[in-house]
Scaffold this active site. Structure first.
Site, PDB file in Angstrom:
ATOM      1  N   VAL A 267      46.276  63.138  41.632  1.00 37.09           N
ATOM      2  CA  VAL A 267      46.976  64.396  41.836  1.00 37.09           C
ATOM      3  C   VAL A 267      46.856  65.186  40.538  1.00 37.09           C
ATOM      4  O   VAL A 267      47.501  64.867  39.545  1.00 37.09           O
ATOM      5  CB  VAL A 267      48.448  64.165  42.214  1.00 37.09           C
ATOM      6  CG1 VAL A 267      49.162  65.493  42.391  1.00 37.09           C
ATOM      7  CG2 VAL A 267      48.546  63.337  43.492  1.00 37.09           C
TER       8      VAL A 267
ATOM      9  N   HIS B 188      27.097  30.076  44.326  1.00 33.20           N
ATOM     10  CA  HIS B 188      28.286  29.389  44.843  1.00 33.20           C
ATOM     11  C   HIS B 188      28.184  29.139  46.347  1.00 33.20           C
ATOM     12  O   HIS B 188      29.062  28.508  46.933  1.00 33.20           O
ATOM     13  CB  HIS B 188      29.550  30.203  44.576  1.00 33.20           C
ATOM     14  CG  HIS B 188      29.883  30.357  43.123  1.00 33.20           C
ATOM     15  ND1 HIS B 188      29.644  31.510  42.409  1.00 33.20           N
ATOM     16  CD2 HIS B 188      30.419  29.479  42.230  1.00 33.20           C
ATOM     17  CE1 HIS B 188      30.042  31.360  41.163  1.00 33.20           C
ATOM     18  NE2 HIS B 188      30.509  30.131  41.020  1.00 33.20           N
TER      19      HIS B 188
END
Length: 569
Positions: A2, A526
């Site tokens: 904002v 992984h």
């Protein structure tokens, strides 16, 4: 984020709707860095105190209650509501405000904000001493602002503009667009600029801030004025936009290497292409043709609610006289800017090129329905179709009782910050919509589903926007046979960051179509599915997408692979 104009508008809403002198009956919420004991209220000292006013400075809002004040910062997605009836999120769950103030007759709620309690005297002194630097303030001083910028010496422009002690109210959007209008590279240092270039930079920053304010206040789309911010190509020369993290805080920066020079020594500001200048317009030095008055807008009859064209002095249906245009007095406390609308391409007051009129029989007689095509007509390829075209036949069938709405997933600009654009593909000839916006979720489609312009996107970083448009090879949902929308998982868990396809229609009409878009992404060391990210560092690989381990930093493996032919590449 904002930015200053949004904070200024929030202050105006409170100033216009909350009457001074009301007493605090109840106040709930949390404070930033609060040291209140568990079970106690951090706002106990404000109970029963009268509200005495509100002021804004840059991105900060101050509400005064006697000797103390509440300092509110709206952050990235902050907002406020006055006298809300139902506090609901889009998901239907109750939304808890960060601060809720119950006054004698009104209630003010702040959402996604940070709140602090400060002394009123200190806040008022700060506003008085810095208001001349606030780009949203009516007391903004060009010479004082130029002096503050010139004092920054060896700092980069991208850091100076975002420094709230130098130019309060400037955010990332204003920074990028002001630097483009100034023709300056974000990495240029202040000491390299001449006095004339510094003056032009401050003026362009102020100009775009006022444009930002007017668009937000009038509801006009600001994104149509973007030249570089989150665009794939320059709005001036169509060159590929460079997106990177630059400066002390690594804020996303967008610039055109062709229009913005890294060496300002040979830059002549008088030769730069300019937008419509707003400085003379704001101070009302002289009337301009680019300013639209209230009398030039369509008006609504107060009796039968018919919308009449501006040239009509009386209602076409009930002959009620046109109400007088309300003229506001110059009240410095209401708004620092005039209420006239600028006639930019998105707010131009002009009659559509072609209307389709149909007679409609009702219990009250025969009415005439007017179908107007408000699609921007920028070139010869977008000319309206004649009335005997299939499109007009479709409108006739609609008027006779067929109420089918052709809604599709909206086209939108790829978001660099989210890894949604491959710079090298842009160089191959990708052409984006001139008035597209990355946060648009849908639009009315005037053509067939196959006539939509595909947009290139990719899901990568956690900063990816919540709605990502479909890529050219997107699958079609089984129920509506429309190209699916490409989205990203934001929910925390093992799938966070993964991209998937879902129905592109609005939530109330969408089907349950779901399909992972990363099914062919490689696996890391992984054994987990990789994520696709985008290179944001300056260099030859800027804008390229690559695969990397999906785990957080510190746990990632060293897997790396360039992405080729991935969704959005």
């Amino acid at each position: 984020m904002v930015e200053g104009p949004g904070c200024t508008l929030n202050g105006e809403k409170i100033r216009a709707r909350i009457r001074k002198g009301q007493t605090i009956k109840e106040i709930k919420g949390s404070l930033a860095n609060s040291t209140t004991k568990p079970g106690g209220s951090p706002f106990h000292s404000l109970h029963g105190v009268q509200y005495s006013g509100v002021e804004t400075l840059g991105k900060e809002l101050f509400m005064y209650f006697g000797l103390k004040a509440l300092r509110v910062h709206f952050g990235m997605n902050g907002s406020l509501r006055i006298n809300p009836t139902v506090l609901k999120e889009r998901s239907g769950q109750s939304q808890k405000p960060a601060l809720e103030i119950h006054l004698t007759n009104d209630t003010v709620c702040f959402f996604d904000t940070t709140v602090e309690i400060r002394w009123t005297e200190d806040c008022e002194q700060r506003v008085r001493s810095s208001s001349h630097l606030d780009v949203c303030s009516p007391t903004f001083s060009m010479p004082r602002s130029e002096e503050a910028v010139r004092a920054q010496g060896g700092r980069m422009l991208c850091d100076v503009l975002l420094d709230q002690s130098v130019m309060p109210g400037v955010g990332n959007i204003i920074k990028n667009e002001a630097l483009f209008d100034s023709g300056l590279h974000p990495a240029v240092k202040v000491q390299q600029l001449t006095d004339k270039q510094i003056h032009h930079l401050v003026k362009m920053t102020r100009d775009f801030t006022l444009l930002f304010y007017k668009c937000r206040k009038s509801g006009s789309p600001l994104h149509r004025h973007y030249k570089v911010y989150k665009r794939p190509q320059c709005g001036q020369c169509s060159h590929v936009i460079t997106a990177c993290r630059l400066g002390d805080h690594g804020r996303m920066t967008y610039f055109c290497e062709r229009c913005q020079r890294g060496d300002p020594s040979g830059l002549d500001v008088s030769m730069l292409p300019v937008r419509n200048s707003l400085i003379g317009w704001v101070y009302r030095e002289q009337p301009e043709e680019c300013v639209g008055k209230k009398e030039e807008e369509d008006w609504i009859c107060e009796v039968c609610t018919l919308i009449n064209p501006p040239e009509c002095a009386a209602c076409d249906a009930c002959l009620t006289a046109r109400p007088k245009v309300h003229t506001e007095a110059n009240n410095p406390g209401s708004s620092p800017y005039p209420s006239d609308l600028i006639k930019y391409p998105c707010t131009a007051f002009k009659k559509p090129d072609q209307d389709l009129k149909l007679n409609w029989r009702s219990a009250f007689g025969t009415s005439t329905l007017v179908f107007s095509d408000l699609t921007p007509n920028n070139n010869n390829n977008n000319q309206l179709k004649p009335l005997n075209s299939p499109r007009s036949a479709h409108l006739n069938s609609t008027a006779q009782g067929s109420h089918k709405h052709n809604i599709c997933q909206g086209t939108s600009s790829p978001n660099y910050a989210s890894g949604g654009w491959d710079k090298h593909d842009a160089a191959a000839g990708y052409s984006a919509g001139e008035n597209s916006h990355p946060s648009k979720k849908m639009r009315i489609d005037n053509g067939t589903p196959n006539s939509r312009v595909p947009t290139a996107t990719a899901a990568a970083a956690a900063s990816l926007s919540s709605s990502v448009p479909p890529c050219p090879s997107a699958p079609c949902c089984s129920t509506h046979s429309r190209p699916a929308a490409l989205r990203v998982v934001h929910k925390h868990g093992e799938n966070k960051g993964r991209i998937f396809y879902t129905c592109s229609l609005p939530p109330e009409t969408k089907c349950n179509f779901f399909e992972w878009a990363d099914s062919y992404f490689p696996f890391c060391h992984h054994g987990k599915r990789c994520l696709m990210r985008t290179v944001l560092k300056l260099g030859p690989n800027n804008g390229r997408n690559f695969y990397t381990c999906s785990l957080i930093k510190g746990k990632q493996c060293d897997f790396f692979q360039w992405a080729v032919n991935a969704p959005g590449c």
